[in-house]
Design a protein around this motif. Structure first.
Motif, PDB file in Angstrom:
ATOM      1  N   LEU A 125       0.896  -1.078  -0.038  1.00 30.50           N
ATOM      2  CA  LEU A 125       0.024  -0.051   0.042  1.00 30.50           C
ATOM      3  C   LEU A 125       0.867   1.172   0.210  1.00 30.50           C
ATOM      4  CD1 LEU A 125      -2.559  -1.191   2.490  1.00 30.50           C
ATOM      5  CD2 LEU A 125      -3.073  -0.866   0.175  1.00 30.50           C
TER       6      LEU A 125
ATOM      7  N   HIS B 201       2.686   4.826  -0.407  1.00 30.42           N
ATOM      8  CA  HIS B 201       2.559   6.161   0.290  1.00 30.42           C
ATOM      9  C   HIS B 201       1.273   7.002  -0.144  1.00 30.42           C
ATOM     10  CE1 HIS B 201       3.369  10.445   1.581  1.00 30.42           C
ATOM     11  NE2 HIS B 201       3.788   9.721   2.643  1.00 30.42           N
ATOM     12  N   SER B 202       1.445   6.806  -1.565  1.00 28.98           N
ATOM     13  CA  SER B 202       0.294   7.635  -2.297  1.00 28.98           C
ATOM     14  C   SER B 202      -1.168   7.381  -1.967  1.00 28.98           C
ATOM     15  CB  SER B 202       0.505   7.477  -3.907  1.00 28.98           C
ATOM     16  OG  SER B 202       0.333   6.063  -4.420  1.00 28.98           O
ATOM     17  N   THR B 203      -1.400   5.886  -1.342  1.00 25.86           N
ATOM     18  CA  THR B 203      -2.780   5.740  -0.910  1.00 25.86           C
ATOM     19  C   THR B 203      -3.013   6.135   0.570  1.00 25.86           C
ATOM     20  OG1 THR B 203      -1.812   3.681   0.055  1.00 25.86           O
ATOM     21  CG2 THR B 203      -2.440   3.629  -2.064  1.00 25.86           C
ATOM     22  N   GLY B 204      -2.064   6.639   0.937  1.00 23.79           N
ATOM     23  CA  GLY B 204      -2.351   7.433   2.399  1.00 23.79           C
ATOM     24  C   GLY B 204      -1.116   7.014   3.258  1.00 23.79           C
TER      25      GLY B 204
ATOM     26  N   VAL C 274      -5.560   3.103   5.850  1.00 24.24           N
ATOM     27  CA  VAL C 274      -5.674   2.517   4.403  1.00 24.24           C
ATOM     28  C   VAL C 274      -5.122   1.119   4.490  1.00 24.24           C
ATOM     29  CG1 VAL C 274      -3.568   3.211   3.613  1.00 24.24           C
ATOM     30  CG2 VAL C 274      -5.244   2.548   1.974  1.00 24.24           C
ATOM     31  N   GLU C 275      -4.219   0.829   5.646  1.00 23.22           N
ATOM     32  CA  GLU C 275      -3.813  -0.447   5.919  1.00 23.22           C
ATOM     33  C   GLU C 275      -5.066  -0.934   6.808  1.00 23.22           C
ATOM     34  OE1 GLU C 275       0.172  -1.155   7.862  1.00 23.22           O
ATOM     35  OE2 GLU C 275       0.773   0.444   6.289  1.00 23.22           O
TER      36      GLU C 275
ATOM     37  N   TRP D 217      -7.868  -2.246   4.631  1.00 28.28           N
ATOM     38  CA  TRP D 217      -7.573  -3.428   3.749  1.00 28.28           C
ATOM     39  C   TRP D 217      -7.405  -4.652   4.572  1.00 28.28           C
ATOM     40  CZ3 TRP D 217      -4.121  -7.572   3.402  1.00 28.28           C
ATOM     41  CH2 TRP D 217      -4.073  -7.995   2.083  1.00 28.28           C
TER      42      TRP D 217
ATOM     43  N   SER E  53       4.613   4.847   6.909  1.00 24.51           N
ATOM     44  CA  SER E  53       4.784   5.182   5.602  1.00 24.51           C
ATOM     45  C   SER E  53       4.902   6.787   5.443  1.00 24.51           C
ATOM     46  CB  SER E  53       3.358   4.858   4.880  1.00 24.51           C
ATOM     47  OG  SER E  53       3.417   5.321   3.720  1.00 24.51           O
TER      48      SER E  53
ATOM     49  N   ASP F 236       3.818  -0.158   3.179  1.00 26.67           N
ATOM     50  CA  ASP F 236       4.466   0.439   2.098  1.00 26.67           C
ATOM     51  C   ASP F 236       5.694  -0.015   1.663  1.00 26.67           C
ATOM     52  OD1 ASP F 236       5.860   2.502   0.640  1.00 26.67           O
ATOM     53  OD2 ASP F 236       5.225   4.038   1.765  1.00 26.67           O
TER      54      ASP F 236
END
Length: 193
Positions: free
Chosen positions: A8, A10-13, A25-26, A29, A120, A160
């Motif tokens: 996941l 860094h750009s996902t959060g 985000v983690e 998921w 991250s 990440d």
């Protein structure tokens, strides 16, 4: 596969928090994947480990959203009834789902363990303090050893992957182990997703 790395980026959060870190985000998921695993095979047990209390709080919120956890009126948190226990072939009862910090997993084992890296960030680790600010608890070998040895069938590290690609890692045993695990997941016995 016996090892999985769920990337996941860094750009996902990014991570957030000052003393204790969280990464929604983690947590989201992991909650969805935990439910998928538990629903697909009622005989499996799942452990979800984080190094940070704030991430455990985030995990609880996400587990609650997907129906795996509940909160009583008095504020007590617990695993939802269908996911609390399982029976083995000899009728022995054991935990089916547990999530918490690495300290809560000492001496415990689960079929599948999902390990939330949480960290991250874009901190440049140019000195010892910078290394601690970038990776935090992930530099502690003893905690990492406990976290990465609780599974009986499958270890899924969620995080990440770019956090573990720096050359500076050679001097950080705990973080270096995560880099090696990421490399292992790219081989014959692992999977990167």
């Amino acid at each position: 596969a016996v090892a999985v790395w769920k990337d996941l980026p860094h750009s996902t959060g990014p991570e957030s928090g000052v003393r204790s870190k969280r990464r929604p985000v983690e947590a989201q998921w992991i909650a969805e994947e935990s439910r998928r695993i538990l629903e697909s095979n009622p005989k499996l047990s799942v452990g979800v480990i984080s190094f940070y209390a704030a991430q455990v709080d985030e995990l609880f919120l996400c587990m609650e959203r997907v129906g795996l956890a509940e909160q009583r009126e008095d504020g007590e948190r617990y695993i939802a009834e269908p996911y609390r226990e399982r029976s083995d072939t000899k009728g022995r009862r054991s935990e089916r789902l547990r999530f918490g910090t690495v300290d809560a997993f000492q001496g415990k084992e689960f079929d599948v363990v999902l390990l939330s890296m949480t960290r991250s960030n874009d901190i440049v680790p140019d000195n010892e303090q910078g290394v601690r600010r970038k990776w935090g608890h992930l530099t502690l070998e003893n905690r990492l050893c406990v976290a990465m040895s609780r599974q009986q069938r499958l270890l899924v590290v969620v995080g990440d992957a770019d956090m573990f690609k720096d050359d500076v890692l050679a001097n950080e045993p705990g973080v270096s182990a995560l880099r090696k695990f990421h490399m292992f997941c790219g081989g014959a016995h692992g999977v990167r997703i």
